[in-house]
Design a protein around this motif. Structure first.
Motif, PDB file in Angstrom:
ATOM      1  N   GLN A   6     -14.698  57.909 -36.731  1.00 33.60           N
ATOM      2  CA  GLN A   6     -16.039  58.490 -36.675  1.00 33.60           C
ATOM      3  C   GLN A   6     -16.759  58.098 -35.394  1.00 33.60           C
ATOM      4  N   MET A   7     -16.633  56.841 -34.989  1.00 33.54           N
ATOM      5  CA  MET A   7     -17.260  56.393 -33.745  1.00 33.54           C
ATOM      6  C   MET A   7     -16.708  57.181 -32.561  1.00 33.54           C
ATOM      7  N   HIS A   8     -15.408  57.377 -32.539  1.00 35.06           N
ATOM      8  CA  HIS A   8     -14.776  58.152 -31.466  1.00 35.06           C
ATOM      9  C   HIS A   8     -15.363  59.562 -31.417  1.00 35.06           C
ATOM     10  N   PHE A  23     -18.312  60.512 -32.462  1.00 32.76           N
ATOM     11  CA  PHE A  23     -19.694  60.439 -31.967  1.00 32.76           C
ATOM     12  C   PHE A  23     -19.723  60.358 -30.441  1.00 32.76           C
ATOM     13  N   VAL A  24     -18.791  59.584 -29.871  1.00 33.18           N
ATOM     14  CA  VAL A  24     -18.710  59.486 -28.406  1.00 33.18           C
ATOM     15  C   VAL A  24     -18.380  60.853 -27.813  1.00 33.18           C
ATOM     16  N   GLN A  25     -17.391  61.518 -28.403  1.00 38.08           N
ATOM     17  CA  GLN A  25     -16.980  62.829 -27.898  1.00 38.08           C
ATOM     18  C   GLN A  25     -18.126  63.840 -27.961  1.00 38.08           C
ATOM     19  N   GLU A  26     -18.981  63.704 -28.954  1.00 39.83           N
ATOM     20  CA  GLU A  26     -20.097  64.628 -29.133  1.00 39.83           C
ATOM     21  C   GLU A  26     -21.319  64.243 -28.301  1.00 39.83           C
ATOM     22  N   GLY A  27     -21.276  63.087 -27.641  1.00 39.51           N
ATOM     23  CA  GLY A  27     -22.402  62.651 -26.823  1.00 39.51           C
ATOM     24  C   GLY A  27     -23.536  62.017 -27.609  1.00 39.51           C
ATOM     25  N   LEU A  28     -23.299  61.701 -28.889  1.00 43.86           N
ATOM     26  CA  LEU A  28     -24.337  61.070 -29.701  1.00 43.86           C
ATOM     27  C   LEU A  28     -24.450  59.578 -29.426  1.00 43.86           C
ATOM     28  N   ILE A  29     -23.343  58.965 -29.038  1.00 44.48           N
ATOM     29  CA  ILE A  29     -23.330  57.571 -28.599  1.00 44.48           C
ATOM     30  C   ILE A  29     -22.453  57.493 -27.351  1.00 44.48           C
ATOM     31  N   ARG A  30     -22.686  56.478 -26.548  1.00 47.02           N
ATOM     32  CA  ARG A  30     -21.860  56.312 -25.349  1.00 47.02           C
ATOM     33  C   ARG A  30     -20.765  55.273 -25.552  1.00 47.02           C
ATOM     34  N   HIS A  31     -21.054  54.261 -26.374  1.00 48.36           N
ATOM     35  CA  HIS A  31     -20.075  53.203 -26.653  1.00 48.36           C
ATOM     36  C   HIS A  31     -20.300  52.725 -28.079  1.00 48.36           C
ATOM     37  N   TRP A  32     -19.317  52.039 -28.616  1.00 48.05           N
ATOM     38  CA  TRP A  32     -19.483  51.488 -29.953  1.00 48.05           C
ATOM     39  C   TRP A  32     -18.800  50.130 -30.049  1.00 48.05           C
ATOM     40  N   GLY A  33     -19.205  49.388 -31.082  1.00 47.36           N
ATOM     41  CA  GLY A  33     -18.617  48.069 -31.291  1.00 47.36           C
ATOM     42  C   GLY A  33     -18.866  47.609 -32.712  1.00 47.36           C
ATOM     43  N   VAL A  34     -18.794  46.299 -32.909  1.00 52.31           N
ATOM     44  CA  VAL A  34     -18.913  45.723 -34.246  1.00 52.31           C
ATOM     45  C   VAL A  34     -19.790  44.480 -34.190  1.00 52.31           C
ATOM     46  N   SER A  35     -20.138  43.979 -35.355  1.00 50.26           N
ATOM     47  CA  SER A  35     -20.945  42.771 -35.465  1.00 50.26           C
ATOM     48  C   SER A  35     -20.416  41.937 -36.622  1.00 50.26           C
ATOM     49  N   ASN A  36     -20.473  40.629 -36.461  1.00 55.06           N
ATOM     50  CA  ASN A  36     -20.013  39.694 -37.500  1.00 55.06           C
ATOM     51  C   ASN A  36     -18.530  39.862 -37.821  1.00 55.06           C
ATOM     52  N   PHE A  37     -17.714  40.091 -36.783  1.00 50.68           N
ATOM     53  CA  PHE A  37     -16.259  40.208 -36.929  1.00 50.68           C
ATOM     54  C   PHE A  37     -15.589  38.959 -36.380  1.00 50.68           C
ATOM     55  N   ASP A  38     -14.691  38.375 -37.157  1.00 55.94           N
ATOM     56  CA  ASP A  38     -13.902  37.234 -36.714  1.00 55.94           C
ATOM     57  C   ASP A  38     -12.577  37.745 -36.126  1.00 55.94           C
TER      58      ASP A  38
END
Length: 284
Positions: free
Chosen positions: A125-127, A129-144
């Motif tokens: 889904q993140m990919h 969103f990037v392809q559609e121009g809704l986000i430029r980059h993505w990541g995560v939080s609280n990941f070990d």
């Protein structure tokens, strides 16, 4: 000012966290602090859909739009709750966040924590969103480390551009394995609560520590500035302190120019030793 390579650009190592707005932190005070920090050179704002039920995103968006109108290249980060990290719900959540922000796209969109989220579906889904121009980059939080390894093994997982975690002098368990792993994989760490764990007790332990005070005095700096300079020492970490006080937030930002030396690091290590074994990931 120190910088690091973050999402394809050189970024100052100190940004601003916007947790707490709408939940005790006055939005007008926060806005004044952000405007002052933008004038000092601050670039990155970090918010989330859960912060104040969208109140934080609205403040972040208004501040970013105003700064961009003045030619300042502000970078906006927001986060999706794991309960919304499903294909249709995730799109709805992103649309709602963009509406709150008043923006056409997000510079960075993070999965707020792992929970039961399907990482393959999230990455897909993140990919999109990037392809559609809704986000430029993505990541995560609280990941070990184990979470990151699983993420990088799914299609598009290698696009992950950031891992945001609790990190400060009193919570440095990540130094044992996660920090080296992120550096080896060229994934920056975004350190939240770099001045404390969200409660006054955790902050006082660091601010009132004798060694922290001595280092601060040697550099004619505040204890908070020393704590932030320590946090971003490895060249792969961006810290996002939170303050609704303009003077404090500007001082926090200038911590990125403070150069600590080996004697300073040795003193701070003696007061807050590095872990010698795997630690459970600290979270708020």
């Amino acid at each position: 000012m120190k910088t690091l390579s973050f999402a394809g650009r050189e970024m100052p190592v100190i940004g601003a966290g916007l947790w707490g707005i709408g939940e005790g932190i006055d939005a007008h005070a926060q806005r004044r602090a952000l405007d002052a920090a933008f004038d000092a050179g601050l670039v990155l704002l970090d918010t989330a859909e859960m912060y104040g039920n969208g109140a934080s995103e609205r403040v972040a968006g208004a501040a970013a739009r105003s700064a961009r109108a003045q030619g300042k290249d502000v970078f906006v980060v927001s986060k999706v709750l794991p309960s919304n990290a499903r294909p249709q719900l995730m799109r709805t959540a992103l649309t709602r966040s963009l509406h709150n922000l008043g923006l056409d796209y997000l510079d960075m969109y993070l999965l707020h924590w792992r929970s039961t989220a399907d990482l393959a579906l999230v990455a897909q889904q993140m990919h999109e969103f990037v392809q559609e121009g809704l986000i430029r980059h993505w990541g995560v939080s609280n990941f070990d480390v184990a979470d990151m390894q699983e993420l990088l093994a799914v299609p598009y997982g290698e696009e992950c551009a950031c891992d945001q975690n609790l990190y400060n002098l009193a919570n440095r368990g990540m130094d044992h394995d996660l920090m080296p792993w992120l550096r080896d994989h060229h994934i920056p760490l975004m350190a939240y609560s770099p001045l404390g764990d969200g409660g006054p007790a955790g902050t006082r332990v660091m601010v009132n520590n004798t060694e922290v005070k001595k280092v601060a005095a040697r550099h004619h700096a505040s204890a908070q500035q020393v704590m932030l300079a320590w946090c971003v020492r490895d060249g792969n970490t961006l810290a996002i302190p939170q303050s609704a006080n303009p003077e404090h937030l500007v001082q926090d930002f200038h911590s990125g120019s403070l150069e600590l030396d080996e004697h300073d690091f040795a003193a701070l290590d003696s007061a807050f030793p590095a872990p010698t074994s795997k630690q459970r990931l600290a979270k708020l």
